[in-house]
Design a protein around this motif. Structure first.
Motif, mmCIF file in Angstrom:
data_model
loop_
_atom_site.group_PDB
_atom_site.id
_atom_site.type_symbol
_atom_site.label_atom_id
_atom_site.label_comp_id
_atom_site.label_asym_id
_atom_site.label_seq_id
_atom_site.Cartn_x
_atom_site.Cartn_y
_atom_site.Cartn_z
ATOM 1 N N LYS A 158 0.824 -1.226 0.000
ATOM 2 C CA LYS A 158 0.000 0.000 0.000
ATOM 3 C C LYS A 158 0.848 1.262 0.000
ATOM 4 O O LYS A 158 0.393 2.317 -0.448
ATOM 5 N N ALA A 159 2.079 1.183 0.502
ATOM 6 C CA ALA A 159 2.944 2.357 0.617
ATOM 7 C C ALA A 159 3.841 2.575 -0.600
ATOM 8 O O ALA A 159 4.512 3.605 -0.693
ATOM 9 N N LEU A 160 3.850 1.635 -1.543
ATOM 10 C CA LEU A 160 4.746 1.741 -2.695
ATOM 11 C C LEU A 160 4.345 2.890 -3.618
ATOM 12 O O LEU A 160 3.155 3.197 -3.762
ATOM 13 N N PRO A 161 5.332 3.505 -4.283
ATOM 14 C CA PRO A 161 5.030 4.644 -5.161
ATOM 15 C C PRO A 161 4.335 4.246 -6.459
ATOM 16 O O PRO A 161 4.470 3.116 -6.923
ATOM 17 N N ARG A 162 3.609 5.190 -7.028
ATOM 18 C CA ARG A 162 2.929 4.974 -8.320
ATOM 19 C C ARG A 162 3.935 4.980 -9.468
ATOM 20 O O ARG A 162 3.719 4.341 -10.491
ATOM 21 N N THR A 163 5.006 5.753 -9.318
ATOM 22 C CA THR A 163 6.059 5.767 -10.327
ATOM 23 C C THR A 163 7.390 5.457 -9.649
ATOM 24 O O THR A 163 7.590 5.776 -8.472
ATOM 25 N N LEU A 164 8.281 4.851 -10.400
ATOM 26 C CA LEU A 164 9.588 4.476 -9.876
ATOM 27 C C LEU A 164 10.586 4.515 -11.031
ATOM 28 O O LEU A 164 10.361 3.878 -12.063
ATOM 29 N N GLY A 165 11.646 5.280 -10.870
ATOM 30 C CA GLY A 165 12.639 5.382 -11.941
ATOM 31 C C GLY A 165 12.048 5.922 -13.224
ATOM 32 O O GLY A 165 12.494 5.557 -14.306
ATOM 33 N N GLY A 166 11.035 6.766 -13.109
ATOM 34 C CA GLY A 166 10.368 7.324 -14.281
ATOM 35 C C GLY A 166 9.377 6.376 -14.940
ATOM 36 O O GLY A 166 8.849 6.677 -16.010
ATOM 37 N N LEU A 167 9.100 5.237 -14.301
ATOM 38 C CA LEU A 167 8.184 4.236 -14.870
ATOM 39 C C LEU A 167 6.893 4.169 -14.061
ATOM 40 O O LEU A 167 6.917 4.254 -12.832
ATOM 41 N N GLU A 168 5.779 3.986 -14.748
ATOM 42 C CA GLU A 168 4.479 3.842 -14.089
ATOM 43 C C GLU A 168 4.338 2.466 -13.475
ATOM 44 O O GLU A 168 4.845 1.482 -14.022
ATOM 45 N N ARG A 169 3.618 2.410 -12.375
ATOM 46 C CA ARG A 169 3.374 1.120 -11.729
ATOM 47 C C ARG A 169 2.481 0.260 -12.613
ATOM 48 O O ARG A 169 1.468 0.717 -13.126
ATOM 49 N N ASP A 170 2.905 -0.972 -12.798
ATOM 50 C CA ASP A 170 2.198 -1.941 -13.625
ATOM 51 C C ASP A 170 2.445 -3.304 -12.991
ATOM 52 O O ASP A 170 3.365 -4.021 -13.372
ATOM 53 N N ASP A 171 1.656 -3.640 -11.961
ATOM 54 C CA ASP A 171 1.890 -4.852 -11.186
ATOM 55 C C ASP A 171 1.805 -6.097 -12.053
ATOM 56 O O ASP A 171 0.961 -6.206 -12.943
ATOM 57 N N PRO A 172 2.710 -7.038 -11.782
ATOM 58 C CA PRO A 172 2.743 -8.274 -12.579
ATOM 59 C C PRO A 172 1.583 -9.202 -12.247
ATOM 60 O O PRO A 172 0.884 -9.023 -11.255
ATOM 61 N N ARG A 173 1.436 -10.208 -13.070
ATOM 62 C CA ARG A 173 0.444 -11.268 -12.858
ATOM 63 C C ARG A 173 1.127 -12.440 -12.197
ATOM 64 O O ARG A 173 2.301 -12.667 -12.476
ATOM 65 N N PRO A 174 0.488 -13.195 -11.396
ATOM 66 C CA PRO A 174 -0.841 -12.924 -10.850
ATOM 67 C C PRO A 174 -0.786 -11.783 -9.839
ATOM 68 O O PRO A 174 0.235 -11.574 -9.180
#
Length: 149
Positions: free
Chosen positions: A43-59
């Protein structure tokens, strides 16, 4: 009679899996205490990291997170790496959080040390000489995964 629900379930699953983006990531299996810490970190992780948007892996899981279509992947609650037994293992400090470094053919893997849950971050070659992502993860890790010292 049971054939129709089975076919419907298969088609629904096939439809869902074809829409999944990114490579599958192995979800860790921590104990309940570690899982709770990992949920707070998620829940505390950033939406962007290293200039990249968050895109959680599957599953999808509270134990994994990703940025930039698997360019950076975080797994929380991983087992303690055996490489930590090596007194010559490489480590880096990023804003007060210590990480063991392992060089991979596909980039680097960092695993927190001295934390009540092990957090692993794998970064592709683009970040070979860039500690910015680790520095950005330091505050959420320090805030949600207490030191074991």
């Amino acid at each position: 009679m049971l054939v129709v629900p089975a076919v419907a379930l298969f088609l629904a699953a096939a439809g869902c899996s074809s829409a999944d983006a990114g490579s599958p990531v192995a979800v860790p299996s921590p104990g309940p205490g570690e899982a709770k810490l990992c949920g707070a970190l998620h829940k505390a992780l950033p939406r962007t990291l290293g200039g990249l948007e968050r895109d959680d892996p599957r599953p999808r899981s509270e134990l994994t997170a990703g940025w930039g279509d698997d360019a950076i992947v975080l797994r929380c609650g991983v087992p303690r790496p055996k490489e930590m037994d090596d007194p010559q293992a490489n480590a880096v400090d990023a804003d007060g959080v210590n990480w063991m470094l392992e060089q991979l053919d596909s980039g680097a893997r960092f695993t927190t040390t001295y934390r009540k849950a092990y957090v692993e971050v794998t970064m592709g070659p683009r970040f070979a000489n860039d500690a910015t992502p680790l520095a950005a993860l330091a505050a959420p890790v320090a805030r949600t995964v207490p030191s074991s010292l």
